[in-house]
Motif scaffolding. Structure first.
Motif, PDB file in Angstrom:
ATOM      1  N   LEU A  97      -9.562   0.125  -6.918  1.00  0.00           N
ATOM      2  CA  LEU A  97      -8.796  -0.449  -8.034  1.00  0.00           C
ATOM      3  C   LEU A  97      -7.524   0.351  -8.309  1.00  0.00           C
ATOM      4  O   LEU A  97      -6.482  -0.232  -8.623  1.00  0.00           O
ATOM      5  CB  LEU A  97      -9.664  -0.527  -9.290  1.00  0.00           C
ATOM      6  N   LYS A  98      -7.586   1.666  -8.180  1.00  0.00           N
ATOM      7  CA  LYS A  98      -6.380   2.493  -8.353  1.00  0.00           C
ATOM      8  C   LYS A  98      -5.340   2.158  -7.301  1.00  0.00           C
ATOM      9  O   LYS A  98      -4.147   2.034  -7.608  1.00  0.00           O
ATOM     10  CB  LYS A  98      -6.733   3.978  -8.288  1.00  0.00           C
ATOM     11  N   LYS A  99      -5.778   2.005  -6.062  1.00  0.00           N
ATOM     12  CA  LYS A  99      -4.853   1.645  -4.982  1.00  0.00           C
ATOM     13  C   LYS A  99      -4.271   0.257  -5.222  1.00  0.00           C
ATOM     14  O   LYS A  99      -3.071   0.033  -5.047  1.00  0.00           O
ATOM     15  CB  LYS A  99      -5.552   1.703  -3.628  1.00  0.00           C
ATOM     16  N   PHE A 100      -5.097  -0.674  -5.632  1.00  0.00           N
ATOM     17  CA  PHE A 100      -4.646  -2.031  -5.931  1.00  0.00           C
ATOM     18  C   PHE A 100      -3.559  -1.997  -7.016  1.00  0.00           C
ATOM     19  O   PHE A 100      -2.524  -2.658  -6.889  1.00  0.00           O
ATOM     20  CB  PHE A 100      -5.830  -2.898  -6.379  1.00  0.00           C
ATOM     21  N   GLU A 101      -3.801  -1.232  -8.068  1.00  0.00           N
ATOM     22  CA  GLU A 101      -2.827  -1.135  -9.160  1.00  0.00           C
ATOM     23  C   GLU A 101      -1.538  -0.450  -8.702  1.00  0.00           C
ATOM     24  O   GLU A 101      -0.444  -0.871  -9.069  1.00  0.00           O
ATOM     25  CB  GLU A 101      -3.436  -0.389 -10.357  1.00  0.00           C
ATOM     26  N   ALA A 102      -1.658   0.585  -7.879  1.00  0.00           N
ATOM     27  CA  ALA A 102      -0.467   1.276  -7.359  1.00  0.00           C
ATOM     28  C   ALA A 102       0.341   0.345  -6.457  1.00  0.00           C
ATOM     29  O   ALA A 102       1.579   0.309  -6.541  1.00  0.00           O
ATOM     30  CB  ALA A 102      -0.876   2.533  -6.599  1.00  0.00           C
ATOM     31  N   ASP A 103      -0.345  -0.416  -5.611  1.00  0.00           N
ATOM     32  CA  ASP A 103       0.347  -1.368  -4.732  1.00  0.00           C
ATOM     33  C   ASP A 103       1.047  -2.450  -5.547  1.00  0.00           C
ATOM     34  O   ASP A 103       2.168  -2.862  -5.217  1.00  0.00           O
ATOM     35  CB  ASP A 103      -0.627  -2.016  -3.743  1.00  0.00           C
ATOM     36  N   LYS A 104       0.411  -2.880  -6.602  1.00  0.00           N
ATOM     37  CA  LYS A 104       0.981  -3.915  -7.472  1.00  0.00           C
ATOM     38  C   LYS A 104       2.264  -3.388  -8.142  1.00  0.00           C
ATOM     39  O   LYS A 104       3.266  -4.098  -8.193  1.00  0.00           O
ATOM     40  CB  LYS A 104      -0.050  -4.311  -8.538  1.00  0.00           C
TER      41      LYS A 104
END
Length: 130
Positions: free
Chosen positions: A118-125
């Motif tokens: 989820l952290k990676k998803f948010e950073a990518d977003k």
């Protein structure tokens, strides 16, 4: 990762919930049954894992969910610590200790993986918006 519609569908919630149920049943028997303080504490720690997943999920945004997943992971550490104490004090047999300890380790690992995802998803977003 596919979208999950309900927290009850999350594997980590299922693991945490099964731990809480096992602890509740375990506490219905001696010697934990009459150890009011520890019985209350270990039940709270066990329930806190699934409670935090449910609460965080229902906020319906990843940053809050990540925060509550971290709380759930912390509760897993508190729970394992209590298991160790009870086992060393002779209040919890080796078989239930090992089973619950291993489930808690599994829970922590899978929760950490979801947090990282989820952290990676948010950073990518965020990087796509820039």
């Amino acid at each position: 990762m596919s979208t999950v519609a309900r927290f009850e569908d999350l594997e980590i919630w299922k693991i945490a919930n099964s731990i809480a149920v096992e602890v509740y049943l375990l506490c219905d028997n001696e010697p934990l049954k009459s150890d009011w303080g520890m019985k209350d504490q270990i039940r709270r720690a066990a329930c806190s894992m699934s409670d935090n997943i449910a609460e965080g999920f229902e906020y319906n945004n990843n940053p809050d969910f990540i925060r509550f997943l971290n709380y759930a992971k912390g509760s897993s550490g508190e729970f394992r610590n209590k298991l160790v104490i009870l086992n060393k004090a002779g209040k919890l047999g080796d078989a239930p200790y090992k089973e619950l300890y291993l489930k808690s380790i599994e829970f922590s690992g899978k929760t950490k993986s979801l947090i990282d995802y989820l952290k990676k998803f948010e950073a990518d977003k965020k990087s796509k918006k820039s």
